[in-house]
Design a protein around this motif. Structure first.
Motif, short mmCIF file in Angstrom:
data_model
loop_
_atom_site.label_atom_id
_atom_site.label_comp_id
_atom_site.label_asym_id
_atom_site.label_seq_id
_atom_site.Cartn_x
_atom_site.Cartn_y
_atom_site.Cartn_z
N TYR A 163 9.79 1.16 -44.20
CA TYR A 163 10.34 1.90 -45.18
C TYR A 163 9.03 2.97 -45.30
O TYR A 163 8.42 3.45 -45.74
CB TYR A 163 10.54 1.21 -46.00
N LYS A 164 9.52 4.72 -45.27
CA LYS A 164 9.20 5.91 -45.15
C LYS A 164 7.79 5.68 -44.67
O LYS A 164 6.75 5.96 -44.88
CB LYS A 164 9.13 5.59 -46.59
N GLY A 165 7.42 5.00 -43.23
CA GLY A 165 6.20 5.07 -42.61
C GLY A 165 5.66 4.31 -42.90
O GLY A 165 4.45 4.39 -42.37
N LYS A 166 5.11 3.70 -43.47
CA LYS A 166 5.16 2.28 -44.39
C LYS A 166 5.50 0.65 -44.02
O LYS A 166 6.46 0.62 -43.52
CB LYS A 166 4.47 2.68 -45.57
N ASN A 167 4.53 0.38 -43.08
CA ASN A 167 4.70 -1.19 -42.61
C ASN A 167 5.29 -1.85 -43.79
O ASN A 167 3.98 -1.49 -44.70
CB ASN A 167 4.08 -1.40 -41.69
N CYS A 168 6.35 -2.98 -42.92
CA CYS A 168 7.26 -3.59 -44.11
C CYS A 168 7.57 -4.97 -43.59
O CYS A 168 7.28 -4.89 -42.50
CB CYS A 168 8.07 -3.09 -45.10
N ALA A 169 7.78 -5.91 -44.32
CA ALA A 169 8.18 -6.98 -44.21
C ALA A 169 9.33 -7.56 -45.41
O ALA A 169 8.49 -7.98 -46.33
CB ALA A 169 7.56 -8.08 -43.22
N PHE A 170 10.48 -8.22 -44.68
CA PHE A 170 11.52 -8.96 -45.48
C PHE A 170 10.78 -10.60 -45.33
O PHE A 170 10.59 -10.83 -44.24
CB PHE A 170 12.37 -8.97 -46.19
N ARG A 171 10.25 -10.71 -46.64
CA ARG A 171 10.05 -12.65 -46.75
C ARG A 171 11.46 -13.30 -47.47
O ARG A 171 11.30 -12.50 -48.25
CB ARG A 171 9.44 -12.92 -47.40
N VAL A 172 12.06 -13.95 -46.56
CA VAL A 172 13.61 -14.82 -46.90
C VAL A 172 13.06 -15.69 -47.65
O VAL A 172 12.38 -17.03 -46.90
CB VAL A 172 14.53 -14.87 -45.92
N ILE A 173 12.93 -15.98 -48.90
CA ILE A 173 12.17 -17.25 -49.92
C ILE A 173 13.13 -18.85 -49.89
O ILE A 173 13.22 -19.15 -49.78
CB ILE A 173 11.55 -16.74 -50.94
N VAL A 225 14.74 -12.71 -51.64
CA VAL A 225 13.79 -12.28 -50.88
C VAL A 225 13.06 -11.77 -51.32
O VAL A 225 13.15 -11.58 -52.70
CB VAL A 225 14.07 -11.02 -49.81
N ARG A 226 11.58 -11.59 -50.61
CA ARG A 226 10.71 -10.68 -51.30
C ARG A 226 10.31 -9.56 -49.99
O ARG A 226 9.95 -9.77 -48.99
CB ARG A 226 9.72 -10.89 -51.28
N LEU A 227 10.13 -7.86 -50.18
CA LEU A 227 10.17 -7.35 -50.29
C LEU A 227 8.18 -6.93 -49.79
O LEU A 227 7.78 -6.69 -50.68
CB LEU A 227 10.10 -5.71 -49.50
N GLU A 228 7.34 -7.43 -48.22
CA GLU A 228 6.06 -7.06 -48.65
C GLU A 228 5.19 -5.51 -48.01
O GLU A 228 6.13 -5.78 -46.89
CB GLU A 228 5.94 -8.37 -48.28
N PHE A 229 4.43 -4.90 -48.44
CA PHE A 229 4.03 -3.18 -47.25
C PHE A 229 2.83 -4.11 -47.04
O PHE A 229 1.89 -4.60 -48.50
CB PHE A 229 3.48 -2.56 -48.65
N GLN A 230 2.62 -3.25 -46.22
CA GLN A 230 1.01 -3.84 -45.51
C GLN A 230 0.25 -3.67 -46.56
O GLN A 230 -1.26 -3.78 -46.83
CB GLN A 230 1.11 -3.31 -44.09
#
Length: 124
Positions: A95-105, A24-29
């Motif tokens: 996460y802590k008020g910041k938009n993010c998304a997990f990408r399942v690779i 997985v990879r965590l991506e922040f906007q």
């Protein structure tokens, strides 16, 4: 005399693997957010707890590798908890008020299968 009827037997293979592995990879906007391995695992557990409660947050979940630069990891989860983890990661939005998304690779019952990715293969 008619030919004998052909018979077919249906065989269903149920995966006996005790664990599944996820890359997985965590991506922040906006980017620029750093997490260490402990914070990353806490984020995984809190996403499970938020969606499924205390009991399912106690699923056996291990972070086998974690790379802080790319916020990517290889996770090991018991096979019975794979769908719960995957759905909780999909629905995590901040996460802590910041938009993010997990990408399942990648997902596999075999750890070795995550060592290579044919989509990233470069032939010379």
């Amino acid at each position: 005399m008619p030919a004998p009827a052909t018979t077919y037997e249906r065989i269903v293979y149920k995966n006996p693997s005790e664990y599944h592995y996820m890359k997985v990879r965590l991506e922040f906007q906006d980017g620029g957010v750093g997490l260490n391995a402990a914070q990353f695992k806490q984020l995984l557990i809190s996403s499970l707890k938020e969606l499924f409660g205390e009991v399912d947050a106690a699923l056996p979940l291990d972070v086998l590798t974690y790379e802080e630069k790319t916020l990517s990891a290889i996770l090991r989860i018991c096979s019975s908890g794979l769908v719960k983890l995957w759905s909780s990661l999909t629905l995590l939005g901040s996460y802590k008020g910041k938009n993010c998304a997990f990408r399942v690779i990648q997902v596999s019952p075999f750890l070795l299968a995550l060592s290579g990715n044919s989509r990233e293969l470069v032939l010379n």
